[in-house]
Structure formats: structure tokens, C-alpha cells
Enzyme design. Structure first.
Site, mmCIF file in Angstrom:
data_model
loop_
_atom_site.group_PDB
_atom_site.id
_atom_site.type_symbol
_atom_site.label_atom_id
_atom_site.label_comp_id
_atom_site.label_asym_id
_atom_site.label_seq_id
_atom_site.Cartn_x
_atom_site.Cartn_y
_atom_site.Cartn_z
ATOM 1 C CE LYS A 112 -1.604 3.110 2.077
ATOM 2 N NZ LYS A 112 -1.420 4.562 1.699
ATOM 3 N N GLY A 133 -4.438 3.458 -2.153
ATOM 4 C CA GLY A 133 -5.541 3.854 -1.285
ATOM 5 C C GLY A 133 -5.069 4.712 -0.133
ATOM 6 N N GLY A 144 -4.327 5.772 3.785
ATOM 7 C CA GLY A 144 -3.748 5.096 4.952
ATOM 8 C C GLY A 144 -4.780 4.549 5.919
ATOM 9 N N PRO A 145 -5.676 5.414 6.422
ATOM 10 C CG PRO A 145 -6.438 7.323 7.507
ATOM 11 C CD PRO A 145 -5.736 6.875 6.264
ATOM 12 N N GLY A 178 -4.532 1.128 4.207
ATOM 13 C CA GLY A 178 -3.364 0.821 5.045
ATOM 14 C C GLY A 178 -3.772 0.058 6.286
ATOM 15 C CD GLU A 205 13.697 1.063 8.917
ATOM 16 O OE1 GLU A 205 14.215 2.117 9.356
ATOM 17 O OE2 GLU A 205 14.259 -0.038 8.970
ATOM 18 C CB CYS A 246 13.480 9.189 7.875
ATOM 19 S SG CYS A 246 14.068 7.932 6.750
ATOM 20 C CD GLU A 289 11.251 12.734 10.821
ATOM 21 O OE1 GLU A 289 10.145 12.217 11.060
ATOM 22 O OE2 GLU A 289 12.205 12.131 10.296
HETATM 23 P P1 NAP Z 1 2.387 8.594 7.477
HETATM 24 O O1 NAP Z 1 1.077 9.261 7.577
HETATM 25 O O2 NAP Z 1 2.914 7.858 8.636
HETATM 26 O O3 NAP Z 1 2.320 7.689 6.158
HETATM 27 C C1 NAP Z 1 3.111 6.581 5.873
HETATM 28 C C2 NAP Z 1 2.241 5.519 5.239
HETATM 29 O O4 NAP Z 1 1.290 5.039 6.192
HETATM 30 C C3 NAP Z 1 1.419 6.032 4.050
HETATM 31 O O5 NAP Z 1 1.274 5.015 3.117
HETATM 32 C C4 NAP Z 1 0.099 6.344 4.725
HETATM 33 O O6 NAP Z 1 -0.968 6.431 3.843
HETATM 34 C C5 NAP Z 1 -0.023 5.185 5.673
HETATM 35 N N1 NAP Z 1 -0.957 5.421 6.777
HETATM 36 C C6 NAP Z 1 -1.400 6.604 7.280
HETATM 37 N N2 NAP Z 1 -2.277 6.383 8.278
HETATM 38 C C7 NAP Z 1 -2.403 5.044 8.410
HETATM 39 C C8 NAP Z 1 -3.158 4.204 9.271
HETATM 40 N N3 NAP Z 1 -3.973 4.703 10.210
HETATM 41 N N4 NAP Z 1 -3.039 2.860 9.120
HETATM 42 C C9 NAP Z 1 -2.216 2.344 8.203
HETATM 43 N N5 NAP Z 1 -1.488 3.082 7.353
HETATM 44 C C10 NAP Z 1 -1.566 4.432 7.464
HETATM 45 O O7 NAP Z 1 3.463 9.595 7.064
HETATM 46 P P2 NAP Z 1 3.206 10.918 6.243
HETATM 47 O O8 NAP Z 1 2.221 11.780 6.972
HETATM 48 O O9 NAP Z 1 2.863 10.597 4.848
HETATM 49 O O10 NAP Z 1 4.653 11.520 6.358
HETATM 50 C C11 NAP Z 1 4.881 12.429 7.386
HETATM 51 C C12 NAP Z 1 5.940 12.011 8.361
HETATM 52 O O11 NAP Z 1 6.389 10.637 8.262
HETATM 53 C C13 NAP Z 1 7.186 12.799 8.119
HETATM 54 O O12 NAP Z 1 7.049 14.084 8.636
HETATM 55 C C14 NAP Z 1 8.213 11.950 8.799
HETATM 56 O O13 NAP Z 1 8.232 12.226 10.175
HETATM 57 C C15 NAP Z 1 7.739 10.544 8.658
HETATM 58 N N6 NAP Z 1 8.467 9.778 7.624
HETATM 59 C C16 NAP Z 1 9.468 8.923 7.994
HETATM 60 C C17 NAP Z 1 10.123 8.175 7.033
HETATM 61 C C18 NAP Z 1 11.194 7.194 7.353
HETATM 62 O O14 NAP Z 1 11.768 6.637 6.431
HETATM 63 N N7 NAP Z 1 11.511 6.920 8.574
HETATM 64 C C19 NAP Z 1 9.770 8.309 5.717
HETATM 65 C C20 NAP Z 1 8.736 9.188 5.372
HETATM 66 C C21 NAP Z 1 8.085 9.887 6.343
HETATM 67 P P3 NAP Z 1 -1.345 7.873 3.233
HETATM 68 O O15 NAP Z 1 -0.292 8.177 2.248
HETATM 69 O O16 NAP Z 1 -2.674 7.705 2.627
HETATM 70 O O17 NAP Z 1 -1.337 8.861 4.383
#
Ligand code: NAP
Ligand code: MG
Length: 462
Positions: free
Chosen positions: A170, A201, A203-204, A207, A245, A279, A369
Site C-alpha cells: 500500500k 488507497g 492510509g486509514p 493501510g 522505520e 528521515c 522531526e
Molecule cells: P504517514 O502518515 O505515517 O504515512 C506513511 C504511510 O502510512 C502512508 O502510506 C500512509 O498512507 C499510511 N498510513 C497513514 N495512516 C495510516 C493508518 N492509520 N493505518 C495504516 N497506514 C496508514 O506519514 P506521512 O504523513 O505521509 O509523512 C509524514 C511524516 O512521516 C514525516 O514528517 C516523517 O516524520 C515521517 N516519515 C518517515 C520516514 C522514514 O523513512 N523513517 C519516511 C517518510 C516519512 P497515506 O499516504 O494515505 O497517508
């Protein structure tokens, strides 16, 4: 504008169960460039069923044959490198050169590394009167972010396939196009139906359905700590394996005696690359008080040089978050040495390369971050002080140490609570394990350690 249809499930593009779509926006000009289907619980269920059905066959496929399929996949990625780079530039906004070398180049290297590892890894070993088998964990649910959209997918899929696992991905809603391209590449490489599946699709919805699906044996997630915590809770409730991660707030420690100009310039480039959406970026630069003013001046000049070459952030939401952090830095008393909260362009989600001086370890911008092109320069008095500051966050993903010689840098790096440290400007190594100490995550990606995450042992006693 292209309206894409279908998801890659069981070796074919199948219509989505529901009518919902996700708009893909080019962050450089804010235009909608495509739509993809918004997958639902039903789509996820179909994909997981396909992955389960394909598991016994793929797990029993000899490692040499799995290696051959991964080598074929690498070749397709090479053949389609330009198309991959253009796609990432369109949906993420990254400059074309970065898209070529990093966004398309690194996945090629990583896929190649797993083609080799699959062929050479000891999937069976002897210890005393036992034979230990390293068997695939099963069906992997991979949830990935947008910042390195293809790398994040490949860093999970390639080791999983090498191990004999099957996968449902996803991808992030902001960057689904390169994920679709990857599914096409998998198909072209002759990887059997059901071994790899893609559900686009939200995340909420999609995912969460993937993380909760009883047919998934391991959830591998990269993204924010907030979502990672939820995924971890779901997985532990169901006694599933989980790899996380998460975020980082890495330190770039410049010890007295280091080549200051080089350490600062490489440090600034590290933070500004990919518009700071990395990250493992070294977002805190730690400088001895005697060299502090000189370092700030160098950093501000280096950031200003980035000016027009920096890409936008992925979305308006991310831009607004980053600008909020910049405002907070100012409000808490840090001094702007370069950049600031104003947008450098009228269109697009741009943020100016920003350097903060007079940052103290307790400030929000030194703890959280930011995920944008924002560097904080902090002062230390001696090595113990530098170590306290370097280790003084909840994160521990990466870092850098610069010193007059390697021995001194390594001695400091050994005391750092973090998963990776670059010594005097060491280069990225796709075989080195990547992953976090503390709240930066659970598990490791890349190389043999990344492969081991997708294996479980079974021992026979004779
Ligand atoms: P995120 O919301 O955590 O999204 C990561 C993935 O998880 C996306 O595919 C997202 O889908 C999905 N997701 C969101 N809510 C979910 C849920 N309730 N259940 C299952 N899956 C879910 O991250 P983001 O908001 O896109 O990125 C913001 C932050 O993530 C950054 O500011 C950074 O802190 C962190 N980040 C860390 C890394 C790393 O490599 N460690 C990489 C990227 C980002 P959607 O795309 O539909 O939201
Ligand atoms: Mg999100």
C-alpha cells in the site's frame, strides 16, 4: 490528466471494488496530473488472498530461481530508469538529476543486491546435531511513505521476494504513480502472479485494512512515529511480526580539528537534498563554541546557494507543517541565518532552504522531526557535551562525525545511540543495515540484515 484504473492483484490489473479515486498533484505547479483508485477493505482482501495463494509456490521456488527473477526485475528497472525518474519528478517534485541518481538509481542497486543475496545466502546451516532452515515469514503487508517512493517499496519488496515471501504493498497516497510503474516492472520481469500485489488507497482505509488483515504475517511500515505506533499496536494485538522505520533527528557532529568547510558543506547538502524530506537527514549540526560563528556563516552561505535548485515539498500539508516549525523556531528564540517562513515562489509547495543559529537542545526545532529543508546549528563546549546533545532526542536513526582522523571520529561514533553513522563523509552503502535505535523504529532494512527480517528459523535435530 490520466485517470488510472485498477490495481495489480494476482498478476493482472483488476478494477477496484469501489468508485473512490485519489488525485495525484504535481507539487511544483499544483496541477492534478492523474487519478488512481482508492482501494477499500475488499481490494486489500483480494490482494492478501492472492498473496496467500501464491505463497507455497514462491516459498518452494529454489533461491537461485528467485534470484534470477530479481535480476530480471533489476534489468527492467534499468530499462525504464528515465520513465521512473520522470514519474518521481512529476509526483514528488524532486529535481530531475536527483530523480535519476537517487530515486531511480538506488532501487536498481538495492534490487541488484538482493538478486545476489538470494543466490548466495545460507538458507540452511548446521549447528551441533541440528540443521537450521531459514524459511520465509509468509505474507508481507508493506505500507510505504512518499519521500523516496520507489526506494521505500523496493527496500521491502526485494528482500521479501528474495526470502520467499509474497507481498501486498500500500504506497503513499501522494506518490502512487511510481508504485504502479513498479508493478508493471514486476510483471515484465516474469514474477509469478500473486507474488507481488499493489493496492493504492488511503492510509486509514487501505493501510489499516492491510495491517489488520489476518492473512498478513508481517507488517512492514515506514512513515511517521504516530502511525507506526498504531501499526505496532495492531500487530502485537494479533501476534504478527512487525518492522517499523520511523522518524529521525540525526546529529552531524563536527569535532575540533575536522575540515570545517567540508563538514559544513556536506552537512548542508545532506539536509537540503530531497527538500529535507529524508528521515535520516542530519538536521542538527553540532559545532564547538570556538568555531561556531564561522560554521553558521558557512552553513548560511551553503544554504543560500541551494536557493533555486531545491524542489518543492510533496504537498501543501507538508509545506504548512514545515513553515509552522520555522515560525516556532523564531518564537522560541532561535536566530534565522538563512531562509525563513516565506515561500520563494508563488506557485508550488516550496520552502526556502533555512538555517537556524543559536538553537538550544530543548527547543522544538532541535527535538522534533521537521521533514523540510531546515537545519539547526547547535553549540557544544566539549566532547561529553556534544555526546549529550547528540543522544538527547527520542530518535536514533543516523548521524555523522567529522574529526581530524578516523580513529577519533570512530571513538565518538561508538558512543552514539543511533543505527548508522557516516565517518568523515563516508558514502552510502546499499548493503549496510539501515534502521533505528530508540523511537526511530524496530528492525533493519537493506543487505543481509534486511533479508533476515523476512525469514524465520526451523530446526531439525538428528
Ligand atoms: P504517514 O502518515 O505515517 O504515512 C506513511 C504511510 O502510512 C502512508 O502510506 C500512509 O498512507 C499510511 N498510513 C497513514 N495512516 C495510516 C493508518 N492509520 N493505518 C495504516 N497506514 C496508514 O506519514 P506521512 O504523513 O505521509 O509523512 C509524514 C511524516 O512521516 C514525516 O514528517 C516523517 O516524520 C515521517 N516519515 C518517515 C520516514 C522514514 O523513512 N523513517 C519516511 C517518510 C516519512 P497515506 O499516504 O494515505 O497517508
Ligand atoms: Mg499521511
Amino acid at each position: 490528466m490520466k485517470a488510472h484504473d485498477g490495481m495489480y492483484i494476482d498478476g493482472a490489473w483488476r478494477p477496484a471494488a469501489g468508485p473512490g479515486v485519489i488525485e495525484v498533484v504535481n507539487p511544483a505547479d499544483e496541477q492534478v496530473i492523474a487519478t488512481v483508485p482508492a482501494g477499500t477493505v475488499e481490494d486489500v482482501d483480494a490482494a492478501v488472498r492472492a498473496a496467500r495463494a501464491a505463497l507455497p509456490g514462491w516459498a518452494a521456488t529454489p533461491p537461485a530461481e528467485r534470484a534470477a527473477r530479481l535480476a530480471a526485475l533489476r534489468d527492467v528497472l534499468v530499462a525504464r530508469q528515465d520513465e521512473i525518474a520522470e514519474t518521481v519528478t512529476a509526483e514528488l517534485g524532486s529535481p530531475p538529476k536527483l530523480s535519476q541518481t537517487v530515486h531511480a538509481g538506488v532501487p536498481i542497486a538495492v534490487t541488484g543486491s538482493y538478486a545476489e543475496l538470494a543466490a548466495t545466502y545460507a538458507f540452511e546451516e548446521r549447528t551441533g546435531n541440528s540443521t537450521v532452515l531459514h524459511e520465509p515469514v509468509g505474507v508481507v503487508g508493506a505500507i510505504t511513505p512518499w519521500n523516496y517512493p520507489l526506494h521505500q517499496i523496493v527496500a521491502k519488496t526485494a528482500p521479501a521476494l528474495a526470502a520467499g515471501c509474497t507481498v501486498v504493498v500500500k504506497p503513499a497516497e501522494d506518490t502512487p504513480l511510481v508504485a504502479r510503474l513498479f508493478a508493471e516492472a514486476v510483471h515484465e520481469a516474469g514474477i509469478p502472479a500473486g507474488v507481488f500485489n499493489l493496492v493504492t488507497g488511503l492510509g486509514p482505509v487501505a493501510g489499516q485494512a492491510l495491517a489488520e488483515h489476518p492473512g498478513v504475517d508481517l507488517v512492514s511500515f515506514t512513515g511517521s512515529t504516530a502511525v507506526g505506533r498504531r501499526i505496532g499496536a495492531i500487530a502485537s494485538g494479533m501476534v504478527k511480526k512487525v518492522a517499523l522505520e520511523l522518524g529521525g533527528k540525526s546529529a552531524n557532529v563536527i569535532l575540533p580539528g575536522a575540515d570545517l568547510a567540508r563538514a559544513v558543506n556536506v552537512g548542508v547538502a545532506n539536509v537540503m537534498s530531497n527538500s529535507g524530506q529524508t528521515c535520516s537527514a542530519w538536521t542538527r549540526m553540532l559545532v564547538h563554541h570556538d568555531q561556531y560563528d564561522e560554521a553558521v556563516e558557512l552553513a548560511a552561505a551553503a544554504a543560500a546557494k541551494y536557493g533555486d535548485r531545491i524542489g518543492p515539498l510533496v504537498s501543501a500539508t507538508q509545506r504548512d507543517r514545515v513553515r509552522g516549525y520555522i515560525a516556532k523556531g523564531v518564537a522560541e528564540g532561535a536566530r534565522l541565518a538563512a531562509g525563513g517562513p516565506d515561500s520563494p515562489h508563488e506557485r508550488g509547495y516550496y520552502v526556502s532552504p533555512t538555517v537556524f543559529a543559536d538553537v538550544t537542545p530543548g527547543m522544538t526545532i532541535a527535538q522534533e522531526e521537521i521533514f523540510g529543508p531546515v537545519l539547526s546549528v547547535l553549540r557544544y563546549t566539549d566532547e561529553d557535551d556534544a555526546l549529550r546533545i547528540a543522544n538527547g532526542t527520542v530518535y536514533g536513526l543516523a548521524g555523522a562525525v567529522w574529526a581530524a582522523d578516523e580513529t577519533e571520529a570512530v571513538a565518538f561514533a561508538r558512543r552514539m545511540e543511533t543505527g548508522q553513522v557516516d565517518i568523515n563523509g563516508g558514502r552510502f552503502n546499499p548493503l549496510a543495515p539501515f534502521g533505528g535505535y530508540k523511537q526511530s523504529g524496530v528492525g533493519r532494512e537493506l543487505g543481509a540484515h534486511g533479508l533476515a527480517e523476512y525469514l524465520q528459523t526451523k530446526s531439525f535435530q538428528f
